[in-house]
Structure formats: C-alpha cells, structure tokens
Enzyme design. Structure first.
Site, PDB file in Angstrom:
ATOM      1  N   THR A   1      13.723   0.049  -5.710  1.00 27.47           N
ATOM      2  CA  THR A   1      13.938  -0.338  -7.109  1.00 27.47           C
ATOM      3  C   THR A   1      14.170   0.857  -7.999  1.00 27.47           C
ATOM      4  O   THR A   1      14.888   0.784  -8.990  1.00 27.47           O
ATOM      5  CB  THR A   1      12.714  -1.141  -7.613  1.00 27.47           C
ATOM      6  OG1 THR A   1      12.646  -2.337  -6.843  1.00 27.47           O
ATOM      7  CG2 THR A   1      12.824  -1.492  -9.067  1.00 27.47           C
TER       8      THR A   1
ATOM      9  N   TYR B   1      17.692  -7.846 -10.521  1.00 28.34           N
ATOM     10  CA  TYR B   1      18.321  -6.546 -10.215  1.00 28.34           C
ATOM     11  C   TYR B   1      18.563  -6.452  -8.719  1.00 28.34           C
ATOM     12  O   TYR B   1      18.029  -7.226  -7.927  1.00 28.34           O
ATOM     13  CB  TYR B   1      17.424  -5.398 -10.684  1.00 28.34           C
ATOM     14  CG  TYR B   1      16.169  -5.231  -9.853  1.00 28.34           C
ATOM     15  CD1 TYR B   1      15.009  -5.946 -10.173  1.00 28.34           C
ATOM     16  CD2 TYR B   1      16.139  -4.398  -8.744  1.00 28.34           C
ATOM     17  CE1 TYR B   1      13.864  -5.815  -9.415  1.00 28.34           C
ATOM     18  CE2 TYR B   1      14.996  -4.263  -7.963  1.00 28.34           C
ATOM     19  CZ  TYR B   1      13.866  -4.967  -8.304  1.00 28.34           C
ATOM     20  OH  TYR B   1      12.739  -4.839  -7.542  1.00 28.34           O
TER      21      TYR B   1
ATOM     22  N   THR C   1       9.040  -0.029  -3.002  1.00 30.41           N
ATOM     23  CA  THR C   1       7.578  -0.181  -2.980  1.00 30.41           C
ATOM     24  C   THR C   1       7.112  -1.200  -1.944  1.00 30.41           C
ATOM     25  O   THR C   1       5.958  -1.189  -1.547  1.00 30.41           O
ATOM     26  CB  THR C   1       7.067  -0.620  -4.361  1.00 30.41           C
ATOM     27  OG1 THR C   1       7.662  -1.889  -4.700  1.00 30.41           O
ATOM     28  CG2 THR C   1       7.379   0.424  -5.419  1.00 30.41           C
ATOM     29  N   ASP C   2       8.012  -2.084  -1.486  1.00 28.44           N
ATOM     30  CA  ASP C   2       7.584  -3.159  -0.581  1.00 28.44           C
ATOM     31  C   ASP C   2       6.960  -2.628   0.706  1.00 28.44           C
ATOM     32  O   ASP C   2       5.979  -3.174   1.185  1.00 28.44           O
ATOM     33  CB  ASP C   2       8.770  -4.071  -0.213  1.00 28.44           C
ATOM     34  CG  ASP C   2       9.202  -4.956  -1.378  1.00 28.44           C
ATOM     35  OD1 ASP C   2      10.194  -5.687  -1.234  1.00 28.44           O
ATOM     36  OD2 ASP C   2       8.551  -4.880  -2.440  1.00 28.44           O
TER      37      ASP C   2
ATOM     38  N   LYS D   1      -0.103  -1.920  -1.745  1.00 28.42           N
ATOM     39  CA  LYS D   1       0.559  -2.614  -2.855  1.00 28.42           C
ATOM     40  C   LYS D   1      -0.246  -3.876  -3.146  1.00 28.42           C
ATOM     41  O   LYS D   1      -0.408  -4.725  -2.276  1.00 28.42           O
ATOM     42  CB  LYS D   1       2.013  -2.943  -2.499  1.00 28.42           C
ATOM     43  CG  LYS D   1       2.800  -3.553  -3.671  1.00 28.42           C
ATOM     44  CD  LYS D   1       4.284  -3.700  -3.362  1.00 28.42           C
ATOM     45  CE  LYS D   1       5.047  -4.245  -4.574  1.00 28.42           C
ATOM     46  NZ  LYS D   1       6.510  -4.347  -4.327  1.00 28.42           N
TER      47      LYS D   1
ATOM     48  N   GLU E   1     -17.699 -10.807  15.799  1.00 26.89           N
ATOM     49  CA  GLU E   1     -17.733 -12.151  16.400  1.00 26.89           C
ATOM     50  C   GLU E   1     -16.958 -12.164  17.712  1.00 26.89           C
ATOM     51  O   GLU E   1     -17.109 -13.054  18.531  1.00 26.89           O
ATOM     52  CB  GLU E   1     -17.092 -13.173  15.444  1.00 26.89           C
ATOM     53  CG  GLU E   1     -18.005 -13.635  14.324  1.00 26.89           C
ATOM     54  CD  GLU E   1     -17.388 -14.803  13.560  1.00 26.89           C
ATOM     55  OE1 GLU E   1     -16.971 -14.558  12.407  1.00 26.89           O
ATOM     56  OE2 GLU E   1     -17.286 -15.906  14.118  1.00 26.89           O
TER      57      GLU E   1
HETATM   58  N1  DGL Z   1      13.338  -4.493  -2.692  1.00 25.16           N
HETATM   59  C1  DGL Z   1      12.034  -3.904  -2.984  1.00 25.16           C
HETATM   60  C2  DGL Z   1      11.928  -2.546  -2.276  1.00 25.16           C
HETATM   61  O1  DGL Z   1      12.946  -1.849  -2.172  1.00 25.16           O
HETATM   62  C3  DGL Z   1      11.850  -3.725  -4.446  1.00 25.16           C
HETATM   63  C4  DGL Z   1      10.482  -3.253  -4.778  1.00 25.16           C
HETATM   64  C5  DGL Z   1      10.475  -1.865  -5.387  1.00 25.16           C
HETATM   65  O2  DGL Z   1      11.128  -0.915  -4.873  1.00 25.16           O
HETATM   66  O3  DGL Z   1       9.704  -1.721  -6.355  1.00 25.16           O
HETATM   67  O4  DGL Z   1      10.831  -2.204  -1.826  1.00 25.16           O
END
Ligand code: DGL
Length: 341
Positions: free
Chosen positions: A27, A40, A105-106, A178, A298
């Site tokens: 992003t 986006y 971020t993913d 995250k 367990e």
């Molecule tokens: N498509 C997600 C990624 O590239 C968007 C999330 C982001 O980068 O904040 O991880």
C-alpha cells in the site's frame, strides 16, 4: 599534504551512512482513485517516486533504491523471500550500512521473521509499509519511510535483528503482528514494541532474547526453493478435507492453527497423526492471538512426535518449520529450534 589530509578527514566525518531501499510493493506504493477514496491498488508506484516524496531522508543518509518486485504482499512468495534475503546479505556484506525494505502490511510479519532467520549481519534491516495509499490525504507511508531511515542510520540500531518501523514504533520480527485490518496503528509487538522513533531518533526499550541474524544457523545461499508447509485453520466440527488434500500432495510440514492451546477436532487430529507417521512434520500452533502454544499440554506431543509452536503464531511457525526442514527431519531437533528462534 596537510591540506589533503584535512580534506580527507573532513570528507570522512561528513560522509553519511550508505543505505539501500529495496521496494517490494504494498500500500505504501499504492494509488487510490482520489485523495479521499479508500479504494486503491497496491504496488503501483516505483521506488524512486517513494524516495522523491520524502526528500528529507537525503539529509540523513546516502540513499539509493531498487525495485525487487511491485506486488500486494498477499502475493508474497518463497521465490521473492529467497531473492530478498540473498540480496540483503550481498548488500550488507559490502559497504552498505543498512537496508530498508518497503513492503505490504498483509504479510510483513512473515517476511520480517523469514529475514530475521536468514540475514547474517548485525547491520540493521527495517521493514516499512503503510495502511493508506501514497495518494491519500494523511498518507502514513512518507512518515514511516522517514522514521525507518532515521532508525536505520542511528548507531544504536545495530544488533537488534530485523524489525518493522510503523506508526513511530520499532517492533522486532518475532513479535510483530498485524492486529487491525485498516488502522494505521495496526502493528503491535506480542510482548510490546521493542522501541520507538521520536523526533527523528530511535529509542530502544528491550532486546530480543531469541536467536536471530548473526546467531541463526539457517542459510539460503544454496537454496532455490523451500519445503512445502501448509496451515490448517481449526474450528468446531472441522472438516478433514483440507488436511487430507495436503496429505495427498505429500507436504513436508503442516502447521495446525488450532483452537485454544493448539487443540484440534478429533477427525483432523487422527489424520495429523497419520501424516506424522508418514514423515510429514506436524507443528501445533493456535488461532488464539496471544499466549504460547505449550508443549505436552492437552496433547501428548512426545507420544505423537508433534512440535509445539510455543511463542510463534501459525504464519510464523510455518516460516520456521520451512527453514528447520532444510536442516533436519528430527522432531526433537525441530522442537529445539522452536525454543531458540
Ligand atoms: N495488499 C495489501 C498488502 O500489500 C495492502 C495492505 C498494506 O500494504 O497496507 O499487504
């Protein structure tokens, strides 16, 4: 002669740290339909545009960039991980003082942990991303990029392993998670942030106790691919179809994202036992976001030769299991790796 020596001395003193920015997309490189639109596409903008958008970083360091890929990090894969780790090792074994990686971020937490296990340098490696695209009002990418460079060039950042710099926080790779789908403050450290950046300077609060970077035995130099490891998500009355498909596909390892302390529905558990007996390594992790997946709780792991993920969430347990399987198939040695890394 004295003039020449003085000039060399001055130039040496004024020489800025030399850093490389490796862009992978996300992003932070995203473009939205308008400055106010939440819609986006990730991975649209090139590294030079990102660098040019924050001219202040040139005051901090001798900055150059390269574009490794330009993808949404949901498309991150083993091939990119291997290229990225090899490139960072090459740069840091040379005259670069640090590497910053711009990343979606993913899957940032997975890439950060993979690099903490495969980069063999005590020079800083910092991942930076954003939750708002580069074209958005109050885009968070430029500030994250500036803070990332400010942390990278500070001598106090050496030896902390791989970390992420997001929302003014410095979070170590192992505990990076995250926690929110849209919030700019989405990243937390499972046990708190390792440090923070304030007024262009990093401040560190604690040191990770686990092995990473220069203390890691995992090496990607001669690796062209990684072992196949899948994740099964657990829930009430869980179907056996996914794990049976992995069984048929002869996967090298399976991480069970179990309920509670890594427990699994009985029918799935039975297939996992069969897979372990057939040579696939099973690791028990948990879908629960905090707390360890404990050994011999367990589930009698010693009886089934299962490995407990301890302080790794399922997606990071997968990373460590992939690298562990490049070293051994011995479940007790793999369990030792989960205690150490
Ligand atoms: N498509 C997600 C990624 O590239 C968007 C999330 C982001 O980068 O904040 O991880």
């Amino acid at each position: 002669m004295l003039m020449l020596l003085a000039l060399v001395f001055t130039l040496t003193l004024s020489a800025k740290p030399k850093i490389r920015i490796i862009a992978t997309g996300g992003t932070i490189a995203g473009v939205s339909a308008s400055a106010t639109s939440s819609a986006y596409g990730a991975g649209q903008v090139g590294i030079q545009t990102l660098i040019d958008a924050v001219p202040q970083i040139k005051e901090l360091a001798d900055v150059s960039g390269e574009q490794l890929v330009n993808i949404g990090s949901q498309d991150m894969n083993d091939a990119v991980w291997l290229k990225l780790a090899k490139r960072i090792n090459q740069l840091l074994s040379g005259d670069y003082d640090g590497v910053l990686v711009t990343h979606g971020t993913d899957t940032m937490e997975e890439t950060a942990y993979f690099l903490s296990l495969t980069v063999h340098s005590d020079k800083p490696v910092i991942l930076v991303g954003s939750m708002r695209p580069s074209t958005a009002i109050s885009a968070d990418g430029p500030a994250n990029l500036y803070n990332g460079v400010a942390a990278l060039v500070d001598p106090s950042s050496k030896g902390h392993g791989v970390m992420a710099c997001m929302n003014n926080q410095l979070i170590d790779a192992k505990s990076l998670i995250k926690t929110h789908t849209t919030d700019c403050a989405t990243f937390k450290g499972t046990y708190g942030e390792m440090g923070y950046v304030y007024n262009g300077k990093p401040y560190y609060i604690f040191e990770p106790t686990y092995k990473h970077t220069t203390r890691s035995i995992f090496n990607v130099d001669n690796l062209e691919k990684l072992p196949k490891v899948g994740i099964i998500y657990g829930y009430a009355n869980c179907s056996t179809l996914p794990i049976e498909a992995f069984f048929k596909a002869d996967f090298d390892g399976i991480v069970l994202a179990g309920v509670g302390d890594g427990n699994f529905y009985k029918d799935v558990f039975d297939v996992a036992v069969q897979m372990q007996e057939s040579g696939t390594q099973i690791v028990r992790a948990s879908r629960v976001p905090t707390g360890p997946t404990c050994l011999n709780g367990e589930v009698d792991d010693s009886k089934y030769h299962f490995v407990a993920a301890l302080n790794l969430n399922p997606q990071k347990a997968r990373v460590l299991l992939q690298l562990a399987l490049t070293k051994t198939r011995d479940w007790q040695q793999i369990q030792k790796y989960f205690q150490e890394y």
